[in-house]
Design a protein around this motif. Structure first.
Motif, mmCIF file in Angstrom:
data_model
loop_
_atom_site.group_PDB
_atom_site.id
_atom_site.type_symbol
_atom_site.label_atom_id
_atom_site.label_comp_id
_atom_site.label_asym_id
_atom_site.label_seq_id
_atom_site.Cartn_x
_atom_site.Cartn_y
_atom_site.Cartn_z
ATOM 1 N N THR A 22 0.850 -1.190 0.000
ATOM 2 C CA THR A 22 0.000 0.000 0.000
ATOM 3 C C THR A 22 0.883 1.235 0.000
ATOM 4 O OG1 THR A 22 -0.093 0.207 2.392
ATOM 5 C CG2 THR A 22 -1.750 -1.189 1.375
ATOM 6 N N MET A 23 0.288 2.331 -0.439
ATOM 7 C CA MET A 23 1.027 3.582 -0.521
ATOM 8 C C MET A 23 1.573 3.993 0.845
ATOM 9 S SD MET A 23 1.086 5.284 -3.461
ATOM 10 C CE MET A 23 0.988 7.024 -3.070
ATOM 11 N N PHE A 24 0.707 3.931 1.826
ATOM 12 C CA PHE A 24 1.104 4.447 3.129
ATOM 13 C C PHE A 24 2.227 3.611 3.723
ATOM 14 C CE2 PHE A 24 0.088 5.533 7.683
ATOM 15 C CZ PHE A 24 0.550 6.826 7.572
ATOM 16 N N ALA B 296 -3.918 4.152 -5.970
ATOM 17 C CA ALA B 296 -2.708 4.965 -5.858
ATOM 18 C C ALA B 296 -2.975 6.343 -5.281
ATOM 19 C CB ALA B 296 -2.050 5.103 -7.230
ATOM 20 N N ILE B 297 -4.192 6.872 -5.460
ATOM 21 C CA ILE B 297 -4.383 8.250 -5.023
ATOM 22 C C ILE B 297 -5.283 8.399 -3.811
ATOM 23 C CG2 ILE B 297 -3.885 9.288 -7.265
ATOM 24 C CD1 ILE B 297 -6.885 9.557 -7.655
ATOM 25 N N ASP B 298 -5.936 7.353 -3.383
ATOM 26 C CA ASP B 298 -6.820 7.520 -2.229
ATOM 27 C C ASP B 298 -6.043 8.012 -1.022
ATOM 28 O OD1 ASP B 298 -9.473 6.922 -0.749
ATOM 29 O OD2 ASP B 298 -7.918 6.022 0.474
ATOM 30 N N TRP B 299 -4.905 7.376 -0.777
ATOM 31 C CA TRP B 299 -4.117 7.796 0.379
ATOM 32 C C TRP B 299 -3.773 9.267 0.284
ATOM 33 C CZ3 TRP B 299 0.984 9.662 0.221
ATOM 34 C CH2 TRP B 299 1.493 9.985 1.483
ATOM 35 N N TYR B 300 -3.428 9.669 -0.920
ATOM 36 C CA TYR B 300 -2.970 11.048 -1.083
ATOM 37 C C TYR B 300 -4.065 12.052 -0.763
ATOM 38 C CZ TYR B 300 0.534 14.307 -2.449
ATOM 39 O OH TYR B 300 1.486 15.278 -2.395
ATOM 40 N N SER B 301 -5.296 11.735 -1.139
ATOM 41 C CA SER B 301 -6.344 12.716 -0.875
ATOM 42 C C SER B 301 -6.898 12.559 0.530
ATOM 43 C CB SER B 301 -7.465 12.574 -1.893
ATOM 44 O OG SER B 301 -8.314 11.529 -1.525
ATOM 45 N N ARG B 302 -6.697 11.396 1.147
ATOM 46 C CA ARG B 302 -7.276 11.167 2.460
ATOM 47 C C ARG B 302 -6.370 11.656 3.577
ATOM 48 N NH1 ARG B 302 -10.893 7.159 4.240
ATOM 49 N NH2 ARG B 302 -10.906 6.287 2.160
ATOM 50 N N ASP B 303 -5.072 11.403 3.417
ATOM 51 C CA ASP B 303 -4.157 11.679 4.516
ATOM 52 C C ASP B 303 -4.094 13.180 4.792
ATOM 53 O OD1 ASP B 303 -1.925 9.955 6.012
ATOM 54 O OD2 ASP B 303 -1.238 12.009 5.770
ATOM 55 N N THR B 304 -3.827 13.512 6.052
ATOM 56 C CA THR B 304 -3.796 14.931 6.406
ATOM 57 C C THR B 304 -2.418 15.548 6.214
ATOM 58 O OG1 THR B 304 -3.456 14.264 8.669
ATOM 59 C CG2 THR B 304 -5.661 14.878 8.040
ATOM 60 N N GLU B 305 -1.396 14.731 6.016
ATOM 61 C CA GLU B 305 -0.072 15.315 5.818
ATOM 62 C C GLU B 305 0.074 15.851 4.401
ATOM 63 O OE1 GLU B 305 3.039 12.540 6.859
ATOM 64 O OE2 GLU B 305 1.783 11.771 8.464
ATOM 65 N N THR B 306 -0.729 15.316 3.496
ATOM 66 C CA THR B 306 -0.607 15.720 2.106
ATOM 67 C C THR B 306 -1.631 16.800 1.800
ATOM 68 O OG1 THR B 306 -2.145 13.979 1.602
ATOM 69 C CG2 THR B 306 0.180 13.487 1.320
ATOM 70 N N ARG B 307 -1.360 17.565 0.779
ATOM 71 C CA ARG B 307 -2.310 18.585 0.346
ATOM 72 C C ARG B 307 -2.912 18.161 -0.979
ATOM 73 N NH1 ARG B 307 -2.404 23.603 2.445
ATOM 74 N NH2 ARG B 307 -3.199 24.309 0.466
#
Lengths: 374, 384
Positions: free
Chosen positions: B78-80, B116-127
């Motif tokens: 997984t991405m994370f 691939a992008i769910d983590w990116y839009s969900r996580d709070t560290e990323t914008r």
């Protein structure tokens, strides 16, 4: 003990910040997609008669607060039982508000700070301000409202370039059913929550017009909430809106003025904190006031610290996580809050009117008769 | 009493000391690995995700005028998991707020992007305001790896490129929130710009041109730069760019610089069939005349305007037909427009919208207006 009195302007400020507080960052329930602003309008229309009933209570019992009214109308035992329910409601609501804030800061702002830390800091501030008295809450509310209003309007203007008006179309695509569901949700949270303010009616001038304060406050808060709902809807669109916990925060984060004015959501979050501070403070004041009335304490100040700490602690364990909080706020709360917001006040009002009519024939008004024993 | 007060006051100030030491979780810049961008590939060996991050090197020396970079690749399920495991290589926690670009390999895009992008839009560290790209090369990594030849931080350069994209309009500029927005909206398909390596004299540069077409979260095909421009015309996303025109004989002769463009798309019912009526009005300036005959003699401005309009009309129709026939993907958001303008019709077609889209009637009328001819009033006229 000198009685604390807050002038009408300050009460209005408290009411406005109290009502709009949670919605500033939680948004409003938005199952109805792009019809949610209609739901807000309907909720305001529904809230107005209710608020008139609350105001009428102030006319029937000038200078008294909710607990005095309950005890004098329903007798010292049943009245105290109902008072206890309201103490719980105020304490619980205060905890919910703090919890919203805690989840907010944990989810988006301070992700590695334990949730308790920001809640405790705000909680201690509330304890302090309530201990200082409702007059201090009133004065800070007046100042903070001015500040918040400027920020809200400023952000509203900055987001105009990001508005996509086609999100408004087609009108009412989800049908009236969901709009009405949203209306019920918005009516109980946040509009009718102002029932808490009844617990602070003692601080209103006996001759002052509660109607002016409550109606004015509700309408101004309603305006702010509709503005925010529309902004979130136009910036994010109904599909995205429904997936976010804190839509306002995300909507503000989209603001980008010439690659220069960006990432201002952190600054915008200040408004959430000011409004929430007033809301939690009023809840704490009403809780402490209730405890002092039920147990005949000399002053509510002796229980503020205890109640405040209980509130903070309650807010820490009340929900396991943000998903639970969301489902409670939007699905359970509207049923749970109805007795406190509608049934008991209406019952109180009807009984009081009846008593006044009956006594009115014999010896002046209820107030004259009821004020004597105190 | 006074002593007690003093004691209390000093205790209180001691307590304050704790807060004054700084933030709760204060981090120095050199304790963080600042991420500039990521490339997401599929690892050929084990079929897992392969993440390559481009890190800004904060340990620049005195003689360096530009920040350096570092590349790290790692694969995982997984991405994370990968993102966290990278700490075991860098020794520093990744800092995502300044990331500007995500490059996805074609393979990942074809297999579905959500993972691939769910983590990116969900996580709070990323914008969620990073730009998203699909690599036209074999892997996404090699595009990001170009930084070794261009000596710049590739991701930041790409972001700069997307900001200037409005002057060429040959690829859509898509931020990740916009991408997800399109994925979620009914009657809309997502797009992303294509990025490829432009090779010339053994010097490699990155080049963004063309559009990747998605259906749900899977990439189904791509458009080239010119087709992308026509697509952007339909989406009313044209802010600038060039329309090149041939003269009557078919030789390239004129360039029209697009000053502004207004596209209106109206879903209408004509003879019981849904029809999309597209009207474009483009204001341009004549910026290049390559023939000595020039305008004014051989052709009037009106002739050029008319032929430009016809040309645009055919281009737009061609790209719409291509999307209808080859990819069957409604990247124009026609469905959303039908939903907004004709909700009753939408209710009937929404369950099989893409089939409806495939044989939708489309009419296009384009109008090109030449407002100016820049600095000169006629073509360069050679003397003897």
């Amino acid at each position: 003990m000198s009685k604390e009195i807050i002038p009408a302007g300050q009460s209005i400020s408290i009411v406005v910040l109290f009502i709009s507080g949670s919605s500033l960052f939680m948004g409003t329930s938005s199952q109805s997609g792009n019809g949610s602003w209609i739901a807000q309008l309907l909720a305001i229309l529904l809230a107005v008669p209710l608020v008139l009933i609350y105001a009428r209570l102030h006319v029937l019992f000038p200078g008294k607060d909710l607990y005095d009214m309950l005890i004098s109308v329903f007798g010292s035992v049943f009245g105290r039982m109902l008072s206890c329910l309201y103490i719980w409601y105020a304490l619980h609501l205060g905890a919910l508000v703090l919890c919203n804030f805690g989840e907010f800061s944990k989810t988006v702002a301070l992700t590695s700070t334990p949730m308790l830390a920001p809640m405790l800091v705000i909680g201690l501030l509330c304890i302090w301000v309530v201990n200082a008295g409702i007059e201090v809450i009133g004065r800070s509310a007046k100042f903070l409202l001015l500040f918040s209003f400027i920020v809200i309007v400023f952000i509203q203007l900055l987001s105009v370039p990001k508005f996509e008006y086609h999100h408004m179309k087609p009108m009412l695509e989800t049908g009236w059913g969901l709009v009405f569901a949203d209306t019920a949700g918005s009516f109980t949270f946040p509009f009718a929550e102002i029932v808490i303010f009844l617990g602070a009616f003692g601080a209103m001038p006996a001759k002052g017009s509660a109607r002016r304060v409550l109606i004015g406050g509700t309408l101004i808060a309603g305006l702010i909430i509709i503005m925010i709902t529309l902004r979130n809807l136009l910036v994010l669109g109904p599909d995205i809106l429904s997936s976010l916990y804190f839509p306002s925060y995300v909507a503000v984060s989209r603001i980008n003025i010439g690659d220069f004015l960006t990432r201002i959501e952190g600054s915008a979050a200040i408004v959430f904190v000011t409004a929430l501070f007033i809301k939690a403070s009023l809840c704490l004041y009403v809780t402490s006031n209730g405890v002092s009335k039920v147990f005949k304490l000399k002053s509510y100040r002796s229980v503020v610290l205890q109640m405040g700490l209980i509130m903070v602690y309650l807010s820490d364990f009340i929900y396991a996580d943000i998903m639970e909080m969301q489902s409670f706020a939007y699905h359970i709360y509207k049923v749970y809050a109805l007795p406190f917001q509608v049934f008991i006040p209406v019952l109180l009002w009807l009984t009081a009117e009846l008593l006044t009519r009956r006594k009115g024939g014999r010896q002046g008004s209820l107030q004259g008769q009821k004020q004597q024993p105190e | 009493m006074r002593l007690l007060r003093r004691g209390m006051a000093s205790l209180l100030s001691l307590l304050l000391l704790l807060n004054l030491s700084g933030c709760w979780n204060y981090t120095e810049v050199d304790d963080m690995a600042i991420v500039a961008g990521v490339a997401i590939d599929k690892n050929e060996a084990d079929g897992k995700l392969l993440l390559t991050v481009e890190l800004v090197d904060t340990n620049g020396g005195m003689d360096k005028t530009q920040a350096g970079f570092k590349m790290i690749s790692l694969s995982g399920d997984t991405m994370f998991e990968i993102v966290r495991n990278i700490i075991s290589i860098t020794g520093k926690k990744l800092f995502w707020s300044h990331a500007k670009s995500i490059i996805l390999s074609r393979e990942v895009a074809r297999e579905g992007l959500i993972k691939a992008i769910d983590w990116y839009s969900r996580d709070t560290e990323t914008r969620s305001d990073v730009f998203i790209f699909v690599s036209g090369e074999k892997t996404a990594r090699e595009v990001l790896n170009l930084n070794s030849t261009t000596e710049t931080i590739m991701s930041f350069e790409l972001a700069q490129m997307m900001r200037d994209e409005k002057f060429i309009s040959t690829a859509p500029a898509v931020e990740i929130w916009d991408f997800i927005d399109k994925l979620e909206t009914k009657g809309n398909n997502a797009t992303a710009p294509m990025i490829s390596i432009h090779e010339e004299n053994n010097k490699q540069n990155e080049r963004v041109t063309g559009t990747a077409i998605f259906k749900k979260d899977r990439m189904v095909g791509s458009l080239n730069g010119d087709e992308s421009k026509s697509m952007l015309f339909v989406k009313n996303k044209i802010k600038g760019g060039v329309l090149d025109m041939d003269d009557k004989q078919g030789n390239p002769a004129y360039s029209l610089e697009i000053i502004s463009n207004q596209t209106k798309v109206k879903p209408r019912i004509v003879d019981g069939r849904l029809q999309m009526q597209i009207h474009t009005v483009t204001k341009t300036g004549l910026d290049e005349v390559m023939t000595p005959q020039g305008f004014g003699e051989g052709e009037s401005i009106q002739d050029i305007e008319q032929r430009a309009g016809e040309r645009l009309q055919t281009d737009i129709l061609a790209v719409i037909h291509k999307l209808q026939r080859e990819y069957d993907a409604d990247v124009f958001g026609f469905g959303e427009m039908v939903f907004e303008e004709q909700p009753k019709v939408w209710a009937k077609v929404k369950d099989h919208w893409l089939d409806t889209f495939a044989d939708l009637d489309v009419t296009v009328s384009s109008k090109v207006i030449i407002q100016s001819s820049a600095k000169t009033s006629r073509a360069i006229r050679p003397g003897d």
